[in-house]
Enzyme design. Sequence first.
Site, PDB file in Angstrom:
ATOM      1  CE1 TYR A 176      -3.676   2.496   0.446  1.00 62.70           C
ATOM      2  CE2 TYR A 176      -2.440   3.305   2.344  1.00 62.70           C
ATOM      3  CZ  TYR A 176      -3.471   3.453   1.429  1.00 62.70           C
ATOM      4  OH  TYR A 176      -4.275   4.570   1.483  1.00 62.70           O
ATOM      5  CE  LYS A 180      -3.595   5.601  -1.952  1.00 63.91           C
ATOM      6  NZ  LYS A 180      -4.489   6.332  -2.876  1.00 63.91           N
ATOM      7  CB  THR A 213     -13.323   6.656   3.694  1.00 67.10           C
ATOM      8  OG1 THR A 213     -12.093   5.922   3.704  1.00 67.10           O
ATOM      9  CG2 THR A 213     -13.023   8.149   3.687  1.00 67.10           C
TER      10      THR A 213
END
Length: 312
Positions: A176, A180, A213
Site C-alpha cells: 500500500y 501511494k 471512509t
Amino acid sequence: MTGWSTADIPPLNGKTAVITGATGGLGYETALALAGAGATVVLTGRNETKGRRALEEIRNKFPGARIAYEDLDLAKLASVADFAARFAATHDSLDLLINNAGVMALPKRQETADGFEMQLGTNYLGHYALTAHLLPLLRRGNQPRVVNLSSLAHRSGTIDFDDLQGAKSYNPFKAYCQSKLAMLMFALELQRRSNAAGWGLLSNAAHPGYALTDLIANGPGSRGLLGRLGKILQPFASQSAAEGALPTLFAATSPQAEPGGYYGPNWFYELKGPPVPAKIMRQARDAAVAARLWDVSAALTGVSFDRVAVAA
C-alpha cells in the site's frame, strides 16, 4: 489558505471533471462539491447500483447538477481503455481528472485482470493508464488539472523495482505504501513531463489525513487491538470524508494550488484540519526513480504518454 473550505471553491460552470472511485467516501464528497460549484461531473466506479445512488443523492442536494455515472474498473486495463474511448466519443475536452480510487492493505496478495499486484494495479497503474488515455482531451481543456490521491503512507514507501509486484515477498502495508508513493511520484513526474513537452497541465497531489471512509472501516486495521485503539483515537485524530476531501478540492480548484504541489490537513502529523501544503518525503522527489517508474509503467500497461501526445 487558513480555514479553506468548500465555500472558497470558485465557480466551475463550463468545467468538466472525471473522478475515479466516486460512488462513496472521498470521491463522492469531491463529486458533490464540484457539482455544487457548477462543474459537469462524471462519477466513475465498479458498481452501477452505488453509482445510481450517488447520482440520486447529489441531485437531491443540487437539483440542477450536471452529473453522470460511468463504469470504470481500474484493475482491468481493458476497462480503462473502454472508458476513455467512451468519454472521448462524447466529450471534446477534459478540464479536471481526479485519480482518487484505491484499495488498502489487502491481507492476502491478489492480482488484477492483467496480473498486477492488486494495490499497485488499482491505486497506481490503472490511473497511469487512464491519465495517458485522456491526455489528448486534457490538452484541449481549459487550464487542465490532474490531481492524484496519495497518502500519509507514502512516507514509509519505497519503489522496489526488484519486487514491484510483491511476488517474492508480499506485505499488505508495504504494498500500500509503495502504491501511494508511486501516486505522488507520478504527480510530480507528470508535471515535469508536461513542462518539458508543453502539454499545458497543472499536475499535483493531495492526501486526506485520517479520514473516516470505507477504506478505513473495512480495512485490516479495523480489527483486533489496532482496530480498538483506532476507535479510541478517532474522535480526536480523525475527520469526516467530507473534511478529508478538502485537500483534493483545494488541489483541484484553488488558484493558489501550485504545479507539482502536494496538499493535506494542517493539524498534527497532517491527520485532520483544513488543507495546507503537505510534507513530501525525499524519496518522492527522486527524479531518477520517478523517470524509471514512468518507463516501467509504460512497459507494463502498454500505454505511452509520448505516443498519445504525438497522436493528439
